[in-house]
Design a protein around this motif. Structure first.
Motif, PDB file in Angstrom:
ATOM      1  N   MET A  38       0.838  -1.202   0.000  1.00 19.93           N
ATOM      2  CA  MET A  38       0.000   0.000   0.000  1.00 19.93           C
ATOM      3  C   MET A  38       0.875   1.255   0.000  1.00 19.93           C
ATOM      4  N   PRO A  39       0.435   2.320  -0.671  1.00 19.46           N
ATOM      5  CA  PRO A  39       1.223   3.551  -0.724  1.00 19.46           C
ATOM      6  C   PRO A  39       0.905   4.515   0.416  1.00 19.46           C
ATOM      7  N   VAL A  40       0.368   3.985   1.537  1.00 16.01           N
ATOM      8  CA  VAL A  40       0.010   4.833   2.676  1.00 16.01           C
ATOM      9  C   VAL A  40       0.862   4.459   3.877  1.00 16.01           C
ATOM     10  N   TYR A  41       1.032   5.410   4.773  1.00 20.73           N
ATOM     11  CA  TYR A  41       1.843   5.216   5.968  1.00 20.73           C
ATOM     12  C   TYR A  41       0.942   5.182   7.193  1.00 20.73           C
ATOM     13  N   CYS A  42       1.106   4.151   8.007  1.00 25.42           N
ATOM     14  CA  CYS A  42       0.219   3.909   9.140  1.00 25.42           C
ATOM     15  C   CYS A  42       0.546   4.837  10.305  1.00 25.42           C
ATOM     16  N   ARG A  43      -0.506   5.349  10.953  1.00 28.96           N
ATOM     17  CA  ARG A  43      -0.348   6.089  12.204  1.00 28.96           C
ATOM     18  C   ARG A  43      -0.776   5.241  13.386  1.00 28.96           C
ATOM     19  N   ARG A  44      -1.880   4.534  13.262  1.00 24.87           N
ATOM     20  CA  ARG A  44      -2.336   3.619  14.308  1.00 24.87           C
ATOM     21  C   ARG A  44      -3.293   2.610  13.688  1.00 24.87           C
ATOM     22  N   ALA A  45      -3.552   1.539  14.437  1.00 22.15           N
ATOM     23  CA  ALA A  45      -4.413   0.475  13.920  1.00 22.15           C
ATOM     24  C   ALA A  45      -5.034  -0.271  15.080  1.00 22.15           C
TER      25      ALA A  45
END
Length: 447
Positions: A38-45
């Motif tokens: 995925m081209p997104v960066y995780c902040r929290r999950a």
């Protein structure tokens, strides 16, 4: 930290501006060979949601490749890790041991199939554990050869690359590989059925095909171990025909060959049992685990028959970080959550919802050749229309890209690159799962 809202929300395009900024920094600083789905960066999950740095909330049908089975930042795990870090972060079990390592081994010996005496050893990753399982089998048998299967994936180290079947991206250009590794045919019901319907249904017959290669091209007297994923992971979530695994196991027992089950991806409630090999009553000599064992903390294990596990000499097994105390605390909390929160039943509920939706989609779209899996391990095999079964990797890429853009994390896999794989966390809600499947169905319409 406030609870993460369990709803899909897109506030920017995918990827958003903050993710694009981080991608630029990544290009300048991270080796090209490390890629991302995925081209997104995780902040929290948490639960069934991944929130990115731009505030987009994505439905998680990947679980970090089957790792966060009980959901990211699971409360018991968070509390256990925080407490462990406050006590000590490392001593090395080979220097000054600690109770957490022993406790994890006790649970593994209890949970894995079979009532025979067992021993366990802890490592850092699935690949490292696979390598140690082979070492243990060789020490026990005094033999060198190891047999793996078509479509297998066992890791990215030198020996596990040799065991892995798929060249790109895992092996190409990285040889030479470890010797005395052989490959035999796998039971692949969908593809076997394209040419031989009986072979597709009869696992014992498919096993005899593999055993012929083991006997004639390797020789049982030279074979230390057979290693197999009870449901193949990266190879395409291939569920062998009934009877395949029991027939192989019986041959191994008759010939003194160690039967190794690689349950790195299938283990810890992913498939509706604690371990996938339980579905046919298989009791492996050795079982390799990792991924879901510690809900995201790096930990892996080899568990098996005591006489086999104790074959290596003292100090023949180990590693500086293997069985790290913080990871052990996470594993103990993960096992407690799985057992206390009814997660085995949840995997089967997920399968019921997903298989019904996807089979209905397959009935209207002849590009879907097969829907298969078990529990929360679900695959869609994509093919070219017309009934030939020709793999369609381009379609898999288009569908997954469309799903990503709509805020749903799905993965691809398969020897031919034509499989969509779904690995939702067991904590995902029914509503969120159904919404993710609806988005995926819409992606087919756009592709």
């Amino acid at each position: 930290m406030t609870a993460l809202e369990q709803s899909r929300q897109l506030v920017t395009e995918i990827p958003g501006p903050r993710s694009r900024e981080l991608a630029g920094r990544r290009t300048e600083n991270v080796a090209r060979g490390v890629s991302s789905v995925m081209p997104v960066y995780c902040r929290r999950a948490g639960g069934g949601i991944v929130e990115d740095v731009d505030g987009n909330r994505l439905i998680d049908l990947g679980s970090g490749i089957a790792v966060t089975t009980i959901g990211n930042a699971s409360p018991r795990v968070v509390d256990a890790v925080a407490a462990a870090v406050g006590e000590f972060t490392h001593t090395c079990f080979m220097v000054t041991p600690y109770e957490g390592y022993v406790a994890v081994c006790e649970h593994l010996n209890r949970l894995t199939p079979g009532n025979h005496p067992k021993r366990s050893a802890l490592f850092n990753s699935g690949a490292e554990a696979v390598e140690n399982a082979v070492k243990i089998a060789r020490a026990h048998t005094g033999r060198q050869a190891v047999a793996a299967f078509d479509h297998a994936y066992h890791g990215r180290t030198n020996l596990t690359m040799a065991l892995t079947a798929k060249s790109m991206p895992y092996k190409s250009g990285f040889g030479p590989f470890a010797p005395e590794v052989y490959r035999v045919p796998m039971s692949y019901p969908y593809r076997d059925g394209l040419t031989d319907p009986e072979l597709a249904k009869n696992g014992a017959l498919a096993a005899e095909r593999a055993i012929t290669v083991l006997d004639k091209q390797i020789g049982a007297a030279n074979l230390a171990a057979v290693i197999i994923e009870p449901i193949q992971g990266e190879g395409g979530f291939i569920v062998p025909a009934p009877g395949f695994l029991p027939t192989l196991l019986a041959w191994c027992r008759d010939n003194g060959v160690v039967f190794i089950a690689d349950e790195v991806q299938t283990g810890f409630a992913r498939t509706g049992n604690m371990f996938a090999c339980e579905d046919e009553g298989i009791e492996p000599d050795l079982i390799v685990t990792a991924k879901g064992i510690a809900d995201g903390m790096p930990l892996a294990a080899v568990t098996g028959r005591a006489d086999i596990m104790d074959a290596p000499h003292a100090s023949g097994l180990g590693g500086t970080y293997g069985g790290n105390p913080v990871a052990c605390a996470a594993a103990l909390a993960t096992i407690e959550t799985l057992e206390m929160d009814g997660m085995l039943g949840r995997a089967n509920e997920i399968w019921a919802i997903a298989s019904e939706r996807l089979n209905a989609l397959a009935a209207t779209d002849d590009r879907i050749g097969d829907v298969r899996g078990r529990g929360a391990m679900i695959a869609i095999e994509l093919v070219r229309p017309g009934g030939s079964g020709a793999p369609d990797a381009d379609l898999a890429k288009r569908v997954s890209t469309a799903a990503h853009a709509a805020g749903v994390i799905v993965l691809t896999c398969g020897t031919f690159g034509n499989i969509l794989r779904l690995l939702p966390p067991l904590t995902i809600s029914d509503d969120l799962l159904r919404e993710g499947l609806d988005v995926l169905a819409g992606a087919f319409g756009e592709s």
